[in-house]
Design a protein around this motif. Structure first.
Motif, PDB file in Angstrom:
ATOM      1  N   THR A  89      75.562  12.947  31.893  1.00  0.00           N
ATOM      2  CA  THR A  89      74.159  12.562  32.066  1.00  0.00           C
ATOM      3  C   THR A  89      73.539  13.416  33.175  1.00  0.00           C
ATOM      4  O   THR A  89      74.119  13.563  34.255  1.00  0.00           O
TER       5      THR A  89
ATOM      6  N   ARG B 217      63.876  13.181  36.161  1.00  0.00           N
ATOM      7  CA  ARG B 217      63.878  12.675  34.797  1.00  0.00           C
ATOM      8  C   ARG B 217      65.315  12.689  34.280  1.00  0.00           C
ATOM      9  O   ARG B 217      65.974  13.730  34.267  1.00  0.00           O
TER      10      ARG B 217
ATOM     11  N   THR C 284      68.330  12.137  31.518  1.00  0.00           N
ATOM     12  CA  THR C 284      68.632  12.222  30.090  1.00  0.00           C
ATOM     13  C   THR C 284      70.149  12.133  29.897  1.00  0.00           C
ATOM     14  O   THR C 284      70.902  12.872  30.544  1.00  0.00           O
TER      15      THR C 284
ATOM     16  N   GLN D  86      73.595   9.396  28.167  1.00  0.00           N
ATOM     17  CA  GLN D  86      74.062   8.124  27.626  1.00  0.00           C
ATOM     18  C   GLN D  86      75.074   7.483  28.564  1.00  0.00           C
ATOM     19  O   GLN D  86      75.993   8.146  29.055  1.00  0.00           O
TER      20      GLN D  86
ATOM     21  N   ARG E 105      61.791   5.697  26.569  1.00  0.00           N
ATOM     22  CA  ARG E 105      62.575   6.486  27.516  1.00  0.00           C
ATOM     23  C   ARG E 105      63.941   5.857  27.802  1.00  0.00           C
ATOM     24  O   ARG E 105      64.888   6.563  28.145  1.00  0.00           O
TER      25      ARG E 105
ATOM     26  N   ASP F  84      66.660   3.112  26.062  1.00  0.00           N
ATOM     27  CA  ASP F  84      67.018   2.348  24.864  1.00  0.00           C
ATOM     28  C   ASP F  84      68.345   1.645  25.119  1.00  0.00           C
ATOM     29  O   ASP F  84      69.354   2.306  25.392  1.00  0.00           O
TER      30      ASP F  84
ATOM     31  N   PHE G 123      70.709   4.546  26.482  1.00  0.00           N
ATOM     32  CA  PHE G 123      70.298   5.929  26.253  1.00  0.00           C
ATOM     33  C   PHE G 123      69.054   6.226  27.085  1.00  0.00           C
ATOM     34  O   PHE G 123      68.057   5.501  27.007  1.00  0.00           O
TER      35      PHE G 123
ATOM     36  N   ASP H 199      66.145   9.047  27.824  1.00  0.00           N
ATOM     37  CA  ASP H 199      65.489  10.221  27.245  1.00  0.00           C
ATOM     38  C   ASP H 199      64.320  10.614  28.140  1.00  0.00           C
ATOM     39  O   ASP H 199      63.172  10.264  27.905  1.00  0.00           O
ATOM     40  N   GLY H 200      64.636  11.319  29.203  1.00  0.00           N
ATOM     41  CA  GLY H 200      63.607  11.701  30.160  1.00  0.00           C
ATOM     42  C   GLY H 200      63.082  10.528  30.965  1.00  0.00           C
ATOM     43  O   GLY H 200      61.910  10.525  31.377  1.00  0.00           O
TER      44      GLY H 200
END
Length: 404
Positions: free
Chosen positions: A148, A159, A161, A163, A204, A206, A223, A225-226
């Motif tokens: 990550t 930011r 990103t 998992q 962003r 999840d 998860f 995502d930014g």
């Protein structure tokens, strides 16, 4: 140092006991005994309200070592008293454990005052819940191999990103502290940072529950995502030091409260053994006695380490002791019941494929005890390297130097 309870501790014990008896009524009566390991899905709304009730009573943050954030401060022995009384009345499983006992001490040790003023008071009031973003699909016990990553955007914010997996209570948490790689191209322990990430970022962040053997979903995949982080604890690139410092806070006073829960589970197994007649089997009787003796040993060891000088191996020894013990208890819980242990208490339906009683859930959930929170293999490695001073394993592609 001799660890013992004095007169002031007994006064504190009476105060704690009276408060719990007075408040575990009405709305909260139904939450008693719920929300422990394997049943964190039970009574979530009541237990979240219970966190706020604890906050109003000043019972969150006893072990932070300093006041001023809406918490009261207690001595080490008083913290043990509170943990024991809480466990004895089977008070609801804590939704705020990660924020109170992991993040808060970390902010006090490594954070700045602005971070403490922002995050500690809501934890002390029971208003904001946290989860831990460490493990990944390819970086569980070997946390240093995490992938990550975080990079700065045009406004200077980090930011994130990537998992995370096995994230306890992520579906309830308001915030997550995330260990991420902030230096491109860095490897292993280098170039990591400890970031604070709000969970309420639609699109962003999840969260996907992971269904377990028990049929419940305390753990989750998360998860990013930014996703925007709002702060770095301990400075950019110092994430490994902060993350390891946090893990040192994970096993302390709460271990003694855990053992009281274990004691109640052992009593239930003994009652089942007497009821089924299995206690007349000398092998069963021997295992019961051994489990009882091992539980007493765990308590004495915990008291010894709390009252003594810092010991680098103590947390690992404690984890090894209780993980294996709890698994053996789960196995015995089913053995004393014989064939009936394979039959659930409810009927099979499409919506609920099976139902478990407490001892069946104990057996299934305890299979993970020697894995989560640091596997047994990792704990033994820590003891070997940091306590016994044994050499570290060399990577397979790097031959050991010849001895002189």
């Amino acid at each position: 140092m001799e660890f013992g309870f004095g007169e002031d501790d007994e006064v504190f014990r009476r105060e704690a006991r009276e408060w719990l008896e007075k408040h575990l009524v009405g709305r909260f009566a139904g939450a008693v005994g719920r929300g422990g390991p394997g049943s964190e899905h039970e009574g979530t709304a009541e237990r979240r309200a219970w966190e706020r009730e604890l906050g109003e009573g000043g019972w969150i943050g006893l072990g932070w070592g300093r006041a001023g954030y809406g918490n009261r401060v207690a001595t080490l022995t008083q913290q043990v008293v509170w943990a024991e009384e809480y466990a004895r009345v089977r008070a609801p499983g804590r939704s705020g454990h990660i924020g109170e006992n992991l993040l808060a001490p970390t902010l006090l040790a490594y954070g700045d005052e602005e971070q403490r003023r922002r995050f500690l008071p809501p934890i002390a009031r029971g208003e904001e819940l946290w989860c831990q973003g460490y493990s990944e699909p390819g970086a569980g016990s070997d946390l240093a191999s995490l992938r990550t990553a975080a990079e700065r955007d045009g406004d200077g914010h980090w930011r994130v990103t990537g998992q995370k997996v096995w994230t306890s209570l992520a579906h309830e948490a308001d915030w997550c502290f995330v260990l991420a790689r902030t230096e491109p191209g860095s490897r292993r322990h280098h170039g990591l940072s400890f970031l604070l990430v709000p969970m309420d970022q639609p699109g962003r962040v999840d969260v996907r529950p992971i269904r377990q053997l028990t049929g419940t979903s305390e753990f989750n995949e998360v998860f990013f995502d930014g996703a925007r982080a709002v702060g770095v604890v301990g400075g950019e690139g110092n994430g490994w030091r902060v993350a390891m410092g946090l893990l040192a806070f994970e096993r302390g006073v709460s271990t003694l409260a855990q053992q009281i829960g274990f004691e109640e589970e052992l009593r239930a197994v003994v009652r089942a053994a007497v009821g089924s007649g299995a206690v007349r089997d000398p092998v069963i009787a021997d295992r019961i006695v051994r489990l009882w003796a091992e539980l007493r040993t765990m308590r004495w060891n915990a008291l010894r380490t709390l009252g003594g000088a810092p010991d680098a191996g103590a947390p690992s020894v404690a984890k090894l002791l209780w993980g294996g013990w709890h698994q053996r208890l789960g196995e015995l819980a089913l053995r004393v019941r014989g064939p009936a242990a394979a039959v659930g208490p409810g009927d099979w339906t499409a919506d609920a494929p099976y139902e478990l009683d407490e001892q069946q859930r104990l057996f299934l959930f305890s299979r993970a005890d020697t894995v989560y929170g640091g596997s047994d293999e990792i704990q033994r490695t820590i003891i070997a390297e940091r306590v016994l001073g044994l050499p570290k394993d060399q990577p397979k592609d790097q031959p050991r130097e010849a001895s002189s």
